[in-house]
Design a protein around this motif. Sequence first.
Motif: not given
Length: 229
Positions: A99-105, A138-151
């Motif tokens: 799921a993590f890999d799919a989300a980052v992709a 969430v942190s791992r995805m954000a850092v891995g994909a360089g993506a912003p988080v919107l709480p």
Amino acid sequence: MSNAFLLRLIAALFKVLTWPFVRYEVRGGEVLGTRDGWILSGNHRTVFDFVHAVIGLHHFGKDARILIANEFFDNPVYGPAARAIAAIPVYRKTDPRGAFDAAVAALRAQDNICIMPEGGMHWDARDPLKLGRFKTGVSRMAVGAGAPVLPLALVGGERLWPKGARWPRLTPFRRRTVVLRLADEPLWLSGDDHRANADKLREVQEALLRQATADLQALDPGYLPDVTP
């Protein structure tokens, strides 16, 4: 038919079907329209959060792929809907990395992702404005994909579909208000201290939860956040 179009169609259908029962209020989040590839991070009190979030994003003309526990995919009611909207199954015991890999992709492809970092439904009537311990995904995805988080904060849905109830509690034309409050600015997470990032995100979401609760109490003075549904 694209997944984005289908998600927006489903959001519009949900809103029509729930109109006699639910009034939706959306606050903040104007920054959502400036880009895609967001990680939308919300609290999770009730099954109704799925409906609430989909309709709230539709307000901005946005959609998101949702991470859902694999058990829902086996459910004869929820399973077809989860597949139809290209939800990402989370196999906690057998393949949590999948799921993590799919989300980052998906994030790298500029899809939006919606996730509840508590890892399950959380409700504590003794301290209803306190969230459960956040997982570090969430942190791992954000850092891995360089993506912003919107709480974001979802409030009021627990009255419509309490935790543990098999079916929602909807009374025709006795419309209950629910509030979706989104942050006004993105949260950029960096570094490899994912525990600290998760704790920081939790603080931001708790502040939004307090704001959303105040919003709902102003609209519906009868709403009591410390009463177990």
